[in-house]
Design a protein around this motif. Structure first.
Motif: not given
Length: 278
Positions: A58, A167-168, A172
């Motif tokens: 990410s 999402r990666k 979050p």
């Protein structure tokens, strides 16, 4: 959606409207924006050691989003330097969901639903109403329209980046806080030529430090609400920030908000909410 979640989301929308109004109200949009972004970055730096860190996959998205958000703050500085917040904010925040929906079509292969077409019509109608409200007025008002629409494009860009990156990440909260922190560093680089003015400005306007807490808090509350209620409903309700900002501009900042601007803000808010719900 429970009453507590509803109240929390409305509070988040008000906080977002509030920090934007604080930037506009302090007189120097550049230093005000830098102060808000930097204080948000400090809060995130304090919280990050206690959170699980984002996955390696990410990080390109974190960096891309941070760079894009530095551009967002740079445009925000210019937009609020001369423009009315009641003019700029609805265009910036309301047009972004429209741009995300349209730009996302080639990647998702989805077709627009009937409610999305209605939302597009409402947002476009609101934008045209805003343009009509400034037609024939000062060049600065037309410049504000262009800057606000450019800012909406940048908001849409980092929204699309984060939609993939978060999402990666597998984390979050930390993903979001790293973006706030790196964005703050980038904004401070923009302010390097005026670094001697920054601390005296903060001492004169310490309330702006609360703006950093408001921008982080607004996003954090929205994320929490999305775990308690449907994401689309929460996202749609957040668009009430457009109406809150217009009310603050009228009642607190004493901007001249004519009927066309009020109508445009209402159309954009309804369209943005409909787009989120579609």
């Amino acid at each position: 959606m429970s009453g507590a979640v509803l109240a929390a989301v409305l509070c988040a929308a008000l906080m977002h409207a509030g920090w934007n109004a604080m930037v506009k109200a302090r007189g120097d949009a550049f230093l005000s924006t830098v102060t808000v972004a930097a204080s948000a970055g400090i809060l995130c730096a304090l919280a990050l050691p206690f959170l699980p860190q984002p996955a390696q996959a990410s990080w390109p998205f974190i960096l891309a989003s941070s760079l894009t958000q530095v551009l967002y703050y740079a445009l925000l500085m210019e937009t609020y330097r001369e423009g009315d917040i009641s003019h700029a904010y609805p265009l910036m925040r309301g047009c972004a969901p429209l741009i995300v929906a349209v730009l996302g079509l080639p990647f998702t292969g989805e077709r627009l639903a009937a409610l999305q077409w209605l939302a597009i019509g409402l947002i476009c109608g609101g934008v045209l109403t805003m343009v009509a409200a400034v037609r024939g007025t000062a060049l600065s008002a037309r410049r504000t329209t262009l800057l606000a629409l450019a800012t909406a494009c940048v908001i849409a860009a980092y929204t699309l980046i984060d939609g993939i990156g978060v999402r990666k990440s597998g984390a979050p909260a930390a993903y979001t806080l790293w973006i706030f922190l790196l964005t703050a560093l980038g904004v401070l680089l923009l302010a390097r030529r005026r670094r001697g003015e920054l601390l005296p400005f903060v001492r004169r306007h310490p309330v702006l430090l609360g703006g950093g807490a408001m921008t982080v808090g607004s996003y954090g509350v929205a994320l929490w609400a999305m775990t308690q209620a449907p994401v689309a409903t929460v996202a749609a309700l957040r668009e009430t920030s457009i109406l809150f900002t217009t009310a603050i501009a009228l009642l607190v900042l004493r901007e001249r908000v004519g009927p066309l601007r009020l109508l445009g803000a209402a159309l954009i808010a309804c369209g943005a909410a409909s787009m989120r719900l579609a």
